[in-house]
Structures are given as structure tokens and as C-alpha cells.
Design a protein around this motif. Structure first.
Motif, mmCIF file in Angstrom:
data_model
loop_
_atom_site.group_PDB
_atom_site.id
_atom_site.type_symbol
_atom_site.label_atom_id
_atom_site.label_comp_id
_atom_site.label_asym_id
_atom_site.label_seq_id
_atom_site.Cartn_x
_atom_site.Cartn_y
_atom_site.Cartn_z
ATOM 1 N N VAL A 1 -8.373 -8.038 55.304
ATOM 2 C CA VAL A 1 -8.243 -8.640 56.635
ATOM 3 C C VAL A 1 -7.677 -10.052 56.529
ATOM 4 N N TYR A 2 -8.160 -10.810 55.553
ATOM 5 C CA TYR A 2 -7.695 -12.202 55.460
ATOM 6 C C TYR A 2 -6.278 -12.312 54.900
ATOM 7 N N LEU B 1 -8.742 -16.734 68.741
ATOM 8 C CA LEU B 1 -7.681 -16.063 67.985
ATOM 9 C C LEU B 1 -6.796 -15.195 68.884
ATOM 10 N N THR B 2 -7.390 -14.567 69.905
ATOM 11 C CA THR B 2 -6.637 -13.631 70.743
ATOM 12 C C THR B 2 -5.427 -14.275 71.422
ATOM 13 N N GLY C 1 -4.417 -9.768 70.009
ATOM 14 C CA GLY C 1 -5.669 -9.013 69.960
ATOM 15 C C GLY C 1 -5.966 -8.399 68.619
ATOM 16 N N PHE C 2 -4.930 -7.987 67.860
ATOM 17 C CA PHE C 2 -5.177 -7.347 66.569
ATOM 18 C C PHE C 2 -5.832 -8.327 65.597
ATOM 19 N N ALA C 3 -5.392 -9.585 65.620
ATOM 20 C CA ALA C 3 -5.942 -10.590 64.705
ATOM 21 C C ALA C 3 -7.425 -10.808 64.967
ATOM 22 N N SER C 4 -7.815 -10.878 66.250
ATOM 23 C CA SER C 4 -9.234 -11.087 66.566
ATOM 24 C C SER C 4 -10.064 -9.844 66.258
#
Length: 407
Positions: A159-160, A273-274, A279-282
Motif C-alpha cells: 500500500v505504501y 487523502l481523498t 478515493g483509491f489512495a484513502s
């Protein structure tokens, strides 16, 4: 031997340090890293590198104690200290394990709350049920749990890597602040928080316990290989944890600091983050938090189990331990108590206990009578004492600051 053959030979020995490594990426670390990156950009990356070097030294020493004696740190305390001292150390270690478990259980609940959008208390109950399920898999073998936890760690790391791709950090600044220390009166408290919270007592107890699963009776050559691979295992696992922690700071610096946003909580980071990265990042952020919370909750429970068994020679089912230690967290969430304050109090408990873990570890591993040929070399003792002094002093400053002190 070809490199491929060496790697295949090493794989069965790897795993214990990955169990330990999740303690270095638990929700408490998330909050500190996000605050540090959003408030001070890349400037505190060097603190994490220093913290990681300290952690590697202490965790490999804990593993060495387990290999050399065939006993965990808690079992050695029971064997070598008088009963009143051992009982006192057990009480302090038990409180620290429960405080750790509180923070990690809250983190898992928070991950479910963010992902599903449900109230925190039902999220905590779901987290408890999932953790119970993972712990029950213990009956299929210890290696199975190790592989499951490794899977969680890989999810967080993956994820990171994605978050770094989205954030587009300044790599020149990252490299510079990784090796060049920079500190001022404003950032010193956050830096102390990062360093002081690096080594947690339960991780040292856990590592000295789980490494024993690789030992074989009356096979000194095999057991020496266990120790050699324990060093490799620690280097791999703790460097993965260091990468994840550093990535948290880098993402916070590239996204929040760059946009003039100071974020001081995990919930704020998720919601911010959104609009900035989409949205995918959050969503990925919440999945990583849930993975970190669940895995650290499982290993925290296991550490508490080993502490009880080692100090008192008492065995209870691991699910009973999970049931008992999750009650304080459920009470805090159900009563609407500020979870951030609960995390702060849990950190203070850990800070106060740390000397009672590190000092016995150094006492045992420097003794040739206890360790035989595995006894620490002189330079190792000097480094350990220096690291222990730094960590204890910084944790003392954390306690002082928590109760309103200023410096």
C-alpha cells in the motif's frame, strides 16, 4: 553453495522477526509519523533511521538470548532473579503488554470504522471477532501464524509503495534528510516521540520467545544456524518496518506539508487523502491501517501469553487472554472516552516499563555463565548500554512532557 540454494536453506529459519516487526508499524507509530511528516516535512526521516538501528541491535540481542539459553527473557527472569523481583517484573511486563494491546486493538477498530463507515464500537466488536479467528488458527501450527502475519506486513508495504507513487515526493529531499540530522525546538517533541516509542517491551519478550520454535535439542550446529539466520531475519523484517514508517513520513510530507495542512490524527489523514490524491489512495490507507491493527493485535496477545507463561509457568488458552485484554479497549470505546488520550496513557505505561525489560536483557546477555560462547562482546555491551540509556532518557522526557512539563 549457489545463492539460490542458500536462500532456500534460509527460508525455514525466517519468520520470528516479522512477527516482531508489526509492533514497529502499529497504529501508535502511524499517528506519530503522520504528525511528523505533515508538520515538519522530510526533516525527521533521520530519526527513523537511527531508531531502526537501535531496534535491530536490541531485537537481535533478544533473539540471541532465546537461542543461547533455550529460554525466553521472561523465563530467564524467573530462573535468575529472586521470586519477589520476578513477580514485580511480571506485573510491570503484564501492564505494558495490556497497554500495547489497547493501542493495537483500537487501531484495528479504527481501520474497520474507516473502511465500513460504521460506529467505532461495532467496528471494535468486528475487530475482536477477526482477531479471535486468527488466534484460533494457532492450532494449525506456529509457522502458519507467521506466514499470515507476513502477509499483513506485505499488504501494508505494498500500500505504501502505491501511496508513494501517488504522492510524488521530492526524492532529493528524502535522501538528504535521511542522513543529515535536523532538529529545532518545534520538532524536538515529535522526534522524541518517534525515538522513545521505537522499542516496546513486548517486542523484546516476544522475540526471545518465538525464536525458540526453531531450536532442536542437542544440536548446537543447527541452533547456531538459527542464531545466524535470526540476524538475517531481523535485518529483513525491521528494515521493511523502517521502510513503511519512512514512507508514512514521506507521504505525509509530500501531500499534507506541501499543501500547508498539519494533520494530527489518523482519521484526519484518511479524510484529507481523498480530495488530494483520490478515493483509491484513502481506501488503500484504510486497508493498510486495518492490516497493521489486526496483525499487531495478534502479536501483542501472543507476547502477553509468553510473558505470563515465562514468569509464572502458567498456561491459559490464548483466546482467554484475548478476551481479557480486549475488555479495557471495549470499555474505553463504549464509554466514549477520547481514544487519542487512551493511546497517550498507554504510551506512558510502556515508557515506564522499558528499563525493567532492557536492563535484565543486558544483564543476561553479557554473562558468560548464562550465555556461554554467545555472551556479548565488550563493544556490544557498550552499544547496548548506550542505546538503552538513550531510549530510557527519551522515554523519561516523553513522560515528563505528557504530564505538562516543558523544556
Amino acid at each position: 553453495m549457489p545463492r539460490k540454494g542458500k536462500l532456500r536453506r534460509a527460508i525455514p529459519f525466517l519468520g520470528p522477526a516479522f512477527l516482531v516487526s508489526v509492533g514497529y508499524i502499529d497504529p501508535g507509530n502511524w499517528a506519530t509519523n503522520i504528525e511528523g511528516g505533515s508538520a515538519f516535512g522530510y526533516t525527521l526521516l533521520w530519526v527513523l533511521l537511527l531508531s531502526n538501528l537501535m531496534a535491530i541491535l536490541l531485537q537481535t540481542t533478544a533473539a540471541k538470548l532465546g537461542v543461547a539459553t533455550g529460554k525466553s527473557l521472561s523465563e530467564n527472569c524467573r530462573q535468575h532473579f529472586k521470586k519477589p523481583v520476578a513477580v514485580f517484573l511480571w506485573i510491570t511486563a503484564e501492564l505494558a503488554a495490556m497497554a500495547t494491546d489497547l493501542a493495537e486493538f483500537l487501531g484495528a477498530a479504527l481501520g474497520i470504522y474507516l473502511l465500513l463507515g460504521i460506529p467505532l464500537f461495532p467496528a471494535a466488536l468486528i475487530g475482536a471477532a477477526v482477531t479471535f479467528g486468527i488466534l484460533l488458527l494457532h492450532k494449525y501450527g506456529f509457522r502458519f501464524i507467521e506466514q499470515l502475519i507476513l502477509g499483513f506486513v506485505i499488504i501494508v508495504a505494498a500500500v505504501y509503495i502505491v501511496e508513494l507513487f501517488y504522492a510524488k515526493p521530492d526524492l532529493g529531499q528524502v535522501g538528504y534528510h535521511l542522513v543529515v540530522p535536523h532538529l529545532n525546538s518545534a520538532s524536538i517533541l515529535v522526534a522524541i516521540g518517534m525515538l522513545g516509542a521505537t522499542v516496546m517491551p513486548h517486542n523484546i519478550f516476544l522475540h526471545s520467545s518465538v525464536v525458540k520454535n526453531r531450536l532442536k535439542k542437542n544440536q548446537p550446529k543447527h541452533n547456531h544456524r538459527v542464531y545466524k539466520y535470526a540476524i538475517v531475519d531481523s535485518l529483513l523484517a525491521l528494515n521493511v518496518a523502517w521502510f513503511i514508517n519512512s514512507a508514512m513520513i514521506v507521504v505525509a510530507a509530500a501531500v499534507f506539508y506541501k499543501n500547508g495542512l498539519k494533520v494530527t490524527s489518523i482519521e484526519d489523514a484518511y479524510s484529507t487523502l481523498t480530495p488530494l490524491l483520490g478515493g483509491f489512495a484513502s481506501l488503500a490507507f484504510a486497508i493498510a491501517l486495518l492490516s497493521a491493527g489486526l496483525s499487531s493485535s495478534v502479536t501483542g496477545t501472543m507476547a502477553g501469553q509468553y510473558i505470563l507463561e515465562g514468569f509464572l509457568n502458567i498456561k491459559i488458552p490464548i483466546w482467554v487472554r484475548r478476551l481479557v485484554t480486549m475488555i479495557p479497549a471495549l470499555i474505553i470505546i463504549g464509554a466514549g472516552i477520547n481514544t487519542w488520550k487512551a493511546l497517550v496513557v498507554s504510551q506512558v505505561v510502556l515508557s515506564m516499563q522499558l528499563p525493567f525489560t532492557i536492563i535484565p536483557l543486558i544483564m543476561f546477555t553479557r554473562s558468560k555463565k548464562i550465555m556461554g560462547s554467545y555472551a556479548n562482546k565488550r563493544w556490544t555491551n557498550i552499544l547496548l548500554i548506550l542505546v538503552a540509556a538513550i531510549i530510557i532518557i527519551l522515554n523519561g522526557l516523553l513522560i515528563y512532557q505528557t504530564f505538562g512539563g516543558e523544556f
